[in-house]
Motif scaffolding. Structure first.
Motif, short mmCIF file in Angstrom:
data_model
loop_
_atom_site.label_atom_id
_atom_site.label_comp_id
_atom_site.label_asym_id
_atom_site.label_seq_id
_atom_site.Cartn_x
_atom_site.Cartn_y
_atom_site.Cartn_z
N GLN A 268 0.83 -1.16 -0.03
CA GLN A 268 0.13 0.08 0.13
C GLN A 268 0.79 1.17 0.03
O GLN A 268 0.61 2.35 -0.79
CB GLN A 268 -0.83 0.16 1.31
CG GLN A 268 -2.00 -1.06 1.33
CD GLN A 268 -2.86 -1.01 2.29
OE1 GLN A 268 -2.31 -0.36 3.47
NE2 GLN A 268 -4.00 -2.21 2.55
N LYS A 269 2.00 1.22 0.85
CA LYS A 269 3.01 2.41 0.66
C LYS A 269 3.32 2.55 -0.47
O LYS A 269 3.64 3.88 -1.11
CB LYS A 269 4.09 2.01 1.81
CG LYS A 269 5.01 3.10 2.06
CD LYS A 269 6.02 2.85 3.10
CE LYS A 269 6.93 3.95 3.04
NZ LYS A 269 8.06 3.50 3.98
N THR A 270 3.87 1.29 -1.16
CA THR A 270 4.49 1.54 -2.46
C THR A 270 3.53 2.21 -3.59
O THR A 270 4.06 3.06 -4.33
CB THR A 270 4.93 0.04 -3.11
OG1 THR A 270 5.88 -0.30 -2.03
CG2 THR A 270 5.83 0.36 -4.39
N LEU A 271 2.35 1.72 -3.50
CA LEU A 271 1.36 2.26 -4.34
C LEU A 271 1.29 3.95 -4.05
O LEU A 271 0.95 4.40 -5.17
CB LEU A 271 -0.12 1.64 -3.93
CG LEU A 271 -1.14 1.84 -4.97
CD1 LEU A 271 -0.84 1.58 -6.78
CD2 LEU A 271 -2.45 1.21 -4.52
N ARG A 272 1.11 4.17 -2.99
CA ARG A 272 1.02 5.61 -2.80
C ARG A 272 2.23 6.40 -3.06
O ARG A 272 2.29 7.65 -3.71
CB ARG A 272 0.94 5.88 -1.12
CG ARG A 272 -0.32 5.43 -0.41
CD ARG A 272 -0.76 6.15 0.89
NE ARG A 272 0.43 5.73 1.98
CZ ARG A 272 0.36 4.51 2.50
NH1 ARG A 272 -0.91 3.89 2.41
NH2 ARG A 272 1.28 4.13 3.40
N GLU A 273 3.47 5.85 -2.95
CA GLU A 273 4.72 6.75 -3.52
C GLU A 273 4.61 6.72 -5.01
O GLU A 273 5.35 7.58 -5.61
CB GLU A 273 5.81 5.75 -2.99
CG GLU A 273 6.02 5.88 -1.57
CD GLU A 273 7.37 4.88 -1.00
OE1 GLU A 273 7.73 4.25 -1.93
OE2 GLU A 273 7.52 5.13 0.09
N ASN A 274 3.91 5.75 -5.73
CA ASN A 274 3.87 5.88 -7.15
C ASN A 274 2.51 6.02 -7.78
O ASN A 274 1.96 5.62 -8.62
CB ASN A 274 4.40 4.43 -7.68
CG ASN A 274 5.61 4.17 -7.43
OD1 ASN A 274 6.65 4.66 -8.10
ND2 ASN A 274 6.00 3.58 -6.23
N LYS A 275 1.99 7.03 -7.01
CA LYS A 275 0.41 7.15 -7.27
C LYS A 275 0.05 7.88 -8.61
O LYS A 275 -0.98 7.93 -9.01
CB LYS A 275 -0.29 8.07 -6.19
CG LYS A 275 0.18 9.52 -5.96
CD LYS A 275 -0.47 10.51 -4.96
CE LYS A 275 0.23 11.80 -4.78
NZ LYS A 275 -0.56 12.83 -3.89
N ASP A 276 1.07 8.52 -9.28
CA ASP A 276 0.79 9.24 -10.56
C ASP A 276 1.34 8.23 -11.81
O ASP A 276 1.14 8.82 -12.85
CB ASP A 276 1.75 10.56 -10.65
CG ASP A 276 1.15 11.59 -9.47
OD1 ASP A 276 -0.11 11.47 -9.48
OD2 ASP A 276 2.07 12.17 -9.09
N ARG A 277 2.03 7.21 -11.80
CA ARG A 277 2.27 6.42 -12.61
C ARG A 277 1.04 5.66 -13.42
O ARG A 277 0.12 5.28 -12.59
CB ARG A 277 3.34 5.43 -12.28
CG ARG A 277 4.60 5.88 -11.57
CD ARG A 277 5.66 4.95 -11.41
NE ARG A 277 6.29 4.27 -12.82
CZ ARG A 277 7.15 3.63 -12.96
NH1 ARG A 277 7.40 2.68 -11.97
NH2 ARG A 277 7.35 2.91 -14.09
N ILE A 278 1.29 5.38 -14.38
CA ILE A 278 0.18 4.65 -15.13
C ILE A 278 0.40 3.42 -15.93
O ILE A 278 1.45 3.10 -16.07
CB ILE A 278 -0.57 5.79 -16.36
CG1 ILE A 278 0.49 6.08 -17.35
CG2 ILE A 278 -0.86 7.07 -15.74
CD1 ILE A 278 -0.12 6.61 -18.68
#
Length: 517
Positions: A268-278
């Motif tokens: 979940q933390k990794t996802l938040r840190e990369n929240k703008d990647r597509i």
């Protein structure tokens, strides 16, 4: 930390959670925790007990085997958080589970070799499993689940054998079964207990595309061995949150972890840190057309400064009809694509390139799940593009805690052609999404229309619902949602004005995009 103090702390923590540790289990944990400082010890002990609680133990006495398994799960979870945030799961690797009606839980199916050409029992089991899944999802819905609250009206589903055993007229009956046409123009409803003929002369249909082979709820009255259906609709779809409340931490999506990744705090933390990647999804990527490669170059140019997580390319990868030299042609055009990707070092280094074959690509029959493109075709490309992944159709993708299912198939077109009643109101895309999620299946069509390998039909299931389903249909691009699951279609890249779909896992946003002139 002293051995005696450590042993006492471990034993006390387990007792507080209702467990008793055997001596050998406690000794093993002391050896594992001894190098840790106080803060790390508390954190890891809490994680370990969580994993023990998620195991199905027959008693409260924790054996060494259960402790070793929990330690491996904790270590695997940590490794995934650091390394394996992006995972592609082949349809042939999707885990299979059986529902145990006695304990009302899913259990891993016994491991055995499944053949692409299994015996007839596998075909019967395919339909039994589908009906069992949808029946239990329906029965735990608030409208059908018995409760002490009499203020809300409840409905009861009658098995077909109950109707067949009655010699009198039954009114206000709801039954559930497989919608089938056993004779031309004569529809029936089937469940594991029997078959009953339907009278559809005065039937109204609820939201959805009601094709043969779908499991439906029918409301009406029964007389003289005929069920007169006043209304036919789909069972209610279940959201992923509700499903996981029943499933617990069981990983039914697939992947290396035994535990579901939704509650993994590190991911979940990794996802938040990369929240703008597509992620970028394209279908019908015809590599033998120069204009397609030029548009692809424009796309790569625009994204090279901020590389996407992955490009998911869906076939067909050639515009021509299958020929004897089709494999050689595709191998040649993949080299051209490798040249193009190699000219963008950022994409080459930081993005994954996932290839999902179409059914006209070499060299497999028109049956799902479809194996990856042959190694002989892809080996040159893989040598030059190290982040390339050639997978099955359909396939599953997990990015951090996000779950995505991808299938290249004209499934919406086929559902529209085979529906008994074409909807005259509402958005057709919403009807389509409702159909898939209510059926908990990617392909609820007759096997004569859409052949499926019987032994791998579980790879077509949608349970629990993922975050996103991407269906590569030749119809126009669309996005919609149902039961908190998004459904998108990138459309044909080559034929539909170079449209594609971009998905941002961090924000769960789906965008329809176009490469203009």
């Amino acid at each position: 930390m002293a051995d005696r103090i450590l042993r006492k702390k471990i034993s006390s923590s387990f007792k507080l959670h209702g467990f008793t540790l055997r001596a050998d289990s406690c000794t093993y944990l002391v050896e594992q925790f001894e190098p840790l400082d106080e803060g790390e010890f508390e954190l890891w002990l809490e994680k370990l007990i969580d994993h023990i609680q998620n195991q199905r133990l027959s008693t409260n006495v924790v054996e060494l085997k259960a402790v070793e398994l929990a330690v491996r799960d904790c270590a695997s979870e940590q490794q995934q958080a650091g390394e394996d945030v992006f995972c592609v799961i082949s349809a042939f690797d999707v885990p299979r589970f059986n529902f145990n009606p006695d304990i009302k839980k899913y259990e891993p199916a016994p491991k055995k070799e499944h053949s692409l050409f299994d015996n007839a029992d596998a075909k019967a089991q395919l339909f039994r499993d589908r009906f069992s899944l949808i029946k239990q999802l329906t029965e735990r819905h608030p409208l059908f689940k018995p409760s002490a609250d009499d203020s809300q009206e409840k409905f009861k589903i009658y098995p077909i054998e109950h109707l067949l055993s009655s010699a009198r007229k039954l009114t206000k009956i709801i039954t559930m079964g497989l919608f089938s046409q056993l004779k031309v123009g004569m529809f029936h409803l089937e469940d594991p207990t029997g078959i009953i003929q339907l009278d559809l002369s005065e039937t109204s249909y609820h939201v959805g595309l009601h094709a043969e082979n779908c499991i439906v709820l029918a409301e009406g009255w029964y007389e003289d061995k005929i069920f007169h259906a006043k209304a036919i609709g789909f069972p209610p779809a279940e959201t992923a949150d509700v499903s996981r409340a029943y499933l617990g931490s069981l990983n039914m999506f697939g992947g290396d972890s035994r535990m579901a990744n939704k509650s993994n705090k590190a991911l979940q933390k990794t996802l938040r840190e990369n929240k703008d990647r597509i992620m970028v999804f394209l279908s019908d990527l015809w590599l033998d057309q120069d204009k397609v490669l030029r548009k692809l170059q424009v796309l790569f140019e625009g994204l090279s400064s901020y590389p996407p997580i992955a490009f998911i390319f869906m076939g067909n990868f050639l515009s021509t009809k299958p020929e004897s030299n089709q494999a050689e042609q595709l191998k040649f055009h993949l080299r051209s694509l490798a040249d193009l990707i190699s000219s963008y070092p950022n994409l080459l280094k930081f993005s994954k390139f996932v290839f999902v074959p179409g059914l006209a690509d070499p060299a497999c029959p028109n049956i799902l799940p479809r194996p990856p493109l042959p190694k002989a075709v892809t080996e040159d490309f893989e040598l030059r593009v190290s982040n390339a992944i050639f997978t099955t159709n359909p396939c599953r993708i997990r990015y951090c805690t996000q779950e995505i299912i991808v299938m290249r198939e004209d499934i919406m077109s086929k559902l529209c052609r085979n529906t008994v009643h074409y909807p005259t109101t509402g958005n057709i895309y919403e009807h389509f999404a409702k159909t898939l999620l209510s059926q908990a299946n990617l392909c609820p069509l007759p096997l004569s229309v859409r052949p499926i390998y019987w032994s791998f039909a579980h790879a077509m299931q949608i349970h629990p619902a993922p975050d996103l389903i991407v269906v590569g249909d030749t119809l126009s691009t669309f996005k919609t949602s149902h039961a908190e699951c998004q459904v998108a279609n990138p459309g044909s890249f080559a034929k539909n004005n170079f449209m594609f779909v971009a998905y941002c896992p961090g924000t769960k946003q789906v965008d329809e995009s176009e490469i203009t002139d």
